[in-house]
Design an enzyme around this catalytic site. Structure first.
Site, PDB file in Angstrom:
ATOM      1  N   VAL A  11       0.329  -0.736   1.791  1.00  0.00           N
ATOM      2  CA  VAL A  11       1.563  -0.071   2.197  1.00  0.00           C
ATOM      3  C   VAL A  11       1.569   0.189   3.694  1.00  0.00           C
ATOM      4  O   VAL A  11       2.606   0.045   4.364  1.00  0.00           O
ATOM      5  CB  VAL A  11       1.761   1.243   1.412  1.00  0.00           C
ATOM      6  CG1 VAL A  11       3.014   1.974   1.893  1.00  0.00           C
ATOM      7  CG2 VAL A  11       1.869   0.951  -0.081  1.00  0.00           C
ATOM      8  N   ALA A  40      -5.231   4.851  12.427  1.00  0.00           N
ATOM      9  CA  ALA A  40      -6.590   5.270  12.062  1.00  0.00           C
ATOM     10  C   ALA A  40      -6.943   4.688  10.702  1.00  0.00           C
ATOM     11  O   ALA A  40      -6.159   4.797   9.750  1.00  0.00           O
ATOM     12  CB  ALA A  40      -6.692   6.794  12.027  1.00  0.00           C
ATOM     13  N   LYS A 102       1.903  10.460  -4.203  1.00  0.00           N
ATOM     14  CA  LYS A 102       2.483  11.254  -5.307  1.00  0.00           C
ATOM     15  C   LYS A 102       1.509  12.284  -5.857  1.00  0.00           C
ATOM     16  O   LYS A 102       1.899  13.398  -6.210  1.00  0.00           O
ATOM     17  CB  LYS A 102       2.990  10.361  -6.432  1.00  0.00           C
ATOM     18  CG  LYS A 102       1.955   9.501  -7.153  1.00  0.00           C
ATOM     19  CD  LYS A 102       1.884   8.119  -6.562  1.00  0.00           C
ATOM     20  CE  LYS A 102       0.917   7.209  -7.293  1.00  0.00           C
ATOM     21  NZ  LYS A 102       0.881   5.863  -6.688  1.00  0.00           N
ATOM     22  N   GLY A 131       8.606   3.876  -5.558  1.00  0.00           N
ATOM     23  CA  GLY A 131       8.543   2.884  -4.488  1.00  0.00           C
ATOM     24  C   GLY A 131       9.799   2.801  -3.651  1.00  0.00           C
ATOM     25  O   GLY A 131      10.192   3.748  -2.974  1.00  0.00           O
ATOM     26  N   GLY A 184      -2.642  -8.717 -10.259  1.00  0.00           N
ATOM     27  CA  GLY A 184      -2.628  -7.689  -9.224  1.00  0.00           C
ATOM     28  C   GLY A 184      -1.705  -6.526  -9.509  1.00  0.00           C
ATOM     29  O   GLY A 184      -1.520  -5.649  -8.653  1.00  0.00           O
ATOM     30  N   LYS A 202       4.752  11.657 -10.872  1.00  0.00           N
ATOM     31  CA  LYS A 202       6.107  11.379 -10.384  1.00  0.00           C
ATOM     32  C   LYS A 202       7.167  12.226 -11.096  1.00  0.00           C
ATOM     33  O   LYS A 202       8.075  12.754 -10.452  1.00  0.00           O
ATOM     34  CB  LYS A 202       6.402   9.885 -10.542  1.00  0.00           C
ATOM     35  CG  LYS A 202       5.512   9.020  -9.670  1.00  0.00           C
ATOM     36  CD  LYS A 202       5.604   7.547 -10.034  1.00  0.00           C
ATOM     37  CE  LYS A 202       4.643   6.704  -9.198  1.00  0.00           C
ATOM     38  NZ  LYS A 202       4.631   5.285  -9.603  1.00  0.00           N
ATOM     39  N   GLY A 299       4.510  -2.075  -4.312  1.00  0.00           N
ATOM     40  CA  GLY A 299       4.458  -3.232  -3.431  1.00  0.00           C
ATOM     41  C   GLY A 299       4.576  -2.826  -1.979  1.00  0.00           C
ATOM     42  O   GLY A 299       5.122  -1.769  -1.653  1.00  0.00           O
TER      43      GLY A 299
END
Length: 434
Positions: A11, A40, A102, A131, A184, A202, A299
C-alpha cells in the site's frame, strides 16, 4: 504539503505511485503541491528502489515525526504495536495522520481521536475499511442527514473469494483457501481473515460512525468460515439463498447489535451477488433507504486511492486555513454515547439449521414437535432422499424469526434425540431489504 510516509510495502508503494502519477490532478483538487519528501522503512533497499532520488529514505520512523518540515504522517505498517506508538506520538506533536490500519482504529481509536481533538489535528482512516470504497465518507458525510438503522457488508475479500469458489466450483474450504493463498488473496497465516477478525475490526468502526457510539471491538460477536461445509452452501442455494461472511451492525432504540458471521442472504439481493475478492457495504438510512457501496476492498492502488483522498482533504483545509475539522466519527465528540450492545443470545433472526439423522419412522414428527413446544414456526424444510451410499440423509430448514437463545435450546434438545448423528449446523439469515 510535505508528507512523511512510514511503511513502503504494497500500500505504501501504491500511495507513492498515486501521488506521483496523479500529481497534476491532485494539485488541482487540493490547491497545493503534495509530495512525499521522507520515507521510513526497515527495508532500506526496497524503499530506495521504490522512490525517486529526491525522496529521503531512512530507517527510523520517529525521526520523521520530529522533523519540522513534515506536515502530515502516513502510517502504513499495520498492527497495534509500533504503529500505535508512531500514531500517538505524531498526533501529540501536532501532525495530521493518515492511516489504513483498521486494527489500530478498532482497538485504540478512542484514545487516538481524543489526542487528535485536543491537538486540533486530523486522524484520517478512510482506507481502514473496504479499501478503495469511500464508505467512511459516505457514512460520516454523505448520509449525515439520516438516522442509520443498519449497516451490513462483505468486508473481507479473502473470505468472499473462498465462498465464491466453494459455490461456483464446488471446492472444499481447504482447497479454496489454498487457491486463495496461491493467488495472493490470502496470507500464509490467514487466521485474521478466515476467522472473521479482520471484518470485525471494520464493522466495529462502521458501527461507531453509524450510531454515534464509542468504538468497542471487545463487544463484537465474531465467527469465521473455517467450519463451513460445502454442502451447506449447496443447501442454501436450494432454499434460495447464498452464504456470505457479513459484518452486521443494527440499532434499535437503546440497543445495538455488532456481529460478524456466515449469513444466508436471499439470492436476489445485490450484495448476495458480489463475488470474488470484491467488497460491498449496504447502509440503510431512515430517509434514503438502502444504499449499496461496491468495489475493491484491498490491493495497492484501491487502498492507496483512499489514503491519498484523506491527504487531499487535509491539504484542502490547510489551503483554506480552516481549523474546523469533520468529527472523527461523524458525531460531535460530546454526543458520542454508550448504548447497550446485545449479546448474541439476545438477537432476533431467522435461522438455517441442518441435522444429520438416522432415517427412522417418526423422525420429522419429533423435530416439528420440539419446534411446536417452543412456539417457533418452520418456514421451509427439506428432507433429502436416502441414497445407497448414505442411509443418514440430511434435513435442513429455515425457521421463523426468534431469539437466538431459544433456537439454541431447540438445538440442544434435537441433539439429544437418539436419531441424531452430528452437531446441528446453525447459520443466521438476513433479508437486508428494510
Amino acid at each position: 504539503m510535505n508528507i512523511g510516509l512510514i511503511g513502503i510495502g504494497t500500500v505504501g508503494g501504491g500511495t507513492y505511485q498515486v501521488l506521483k502519477e496523479n500529481a497534476a490532478e491532485i494539485s488541482n483538487k487540493s490547491g497545493i503541491e503534495i509530495k512525499i519528501t521522507h520515507v521510513a522503512d526497515k527495508n532500506l533497499k526496497l524503499a530506495k528502489e521504490t522512490v525517486e532520488n529526491e525522496t529521503i529514505v531512512e530507517e527510523d520512523a520517529f525521526s520523521l515525526i520530529e522533523n519540522s518540515s513534515i506536515d502530515t504522517i502516513i502510517e502504513l505498517i499495520g498492527g497495534t504495536g509500533i504503529a500505535l506508538d508512531i500514531v500517538r506520538k505524531a498526533l501529540e506533536n501536532g501532525k495530521h495522520v493518515v492511516t489504513a490500519n483498521k486494527a489500530l482504529i478498532a482497538m485504540h481509536g478512542e484514545e487516538l481521536f481524543k489526542i487528535a481533538n485536543k491537538k486540533n489535528v486530523l486522524l484520517a482512516y478512510e482506507a481502514a475499511v473496504a479499501g478503495g470504497i469511500p464508505i467512511i465518507k459516505a457514512l460520516r458525510e454523505g448520509l449525515a442527514a439520516n438516522k442509520v438503522n443498519w449497516v451490513a457488508g462483505i468486508l473481507n475479500g479473502t473470505t468472499n473469494y473462498i465462498l465464491t469458489e466453494m459455490k461456483e466450483n464446488n471446492l472444499t474450504f481447504d482447497t479454496a483457501l489454498k487457491q486463495a493463498q496461491d493467488l495472493g488473496f490470502a496470507e500464509a497465516d490467514p487466521t485474521f481473515d478466515i476467522e472473521g477478525v479482520d471484518a470485525a475490526h471494520k464493522i466495529t468502526i462502521l458501527a461507531s460512525i453509524a450510531f454515534g457510539i464509542p468504538i468497542n471491538f471487545d463487544a463484537v460477536h465474531v465467527e469465521g468460515i473455517s467450519n463451513l461445509s460445502q454442502k451447506d452452501i449447496t443447501y442454501a442455494e436450494e432454499l434460495g439463498y447464498k452464504i456470505k461472511l457479513l459484518g452486521i451492525a443494527k440499532s434499535q432504540n437503546t440497543d445495538v447489535e455488532i456481529r460478524v458471521h456466515p449469513t444466508l442472504v436471499p439470492k436476489n439481493r445485490l450484495v448476495a451477488n458480489v463475488d470474488g475478492a470484491m467488497n460491498a457495504v449496504l447502509v440503510h438510512g431512515n430517509m434514503v433507504g438502502p444504499t449499496l457501496y461496491y468495489g475493491a476492498g484491498a490491493g495497492a492502488e484501491p487502498t492507496a486511492s483512499a489514503v491519498v483522498a484523506d491527504v487531499i482533504d487535509i491539504a484542502r483545509q490547510t489551503k483554506l486555513s480552516q481549523n474546523t475539522l469533520i468529527p472523527s466519527l461523524g458525531f460531535m465528540p460530546d454526543k458520542i454515547n454508550e448504548k447497550n450492545i446485545l449479546s448474541i443470545e439476545n438477537i432476533i433472526s431467522e435461522y438455517y439449521l441442518r441435522f444429520t439423522m438416522k432415517n427412522q419412522a417418526g423422525l420429522l414428527a419429533k423435530i416439528t414437535n420440539i419446534f411446536a413446544d417452543h412456539d417457533i414456526s418452520i418456514n421451509s424444510m427439506v428432507h433429502k432422499e436416502v441414497q445407497e451410499n448414505n442411509q443418514n440423509p440430511d434435513i435442513f430448514l429455515i425457521t421463523s424469526k426468534t431469539k437466538e437463545a431459544d433456537i439454541d435450546t431447540i438445538i440442544s434438545e434435537i441433539e439429544l434425540l437418539p436419531e441424531n448423528i452430528e452437531k446441528v449446523v446453525k447459520i443466521r439469515t438476513e433479508e437486508l431489504n428494510k
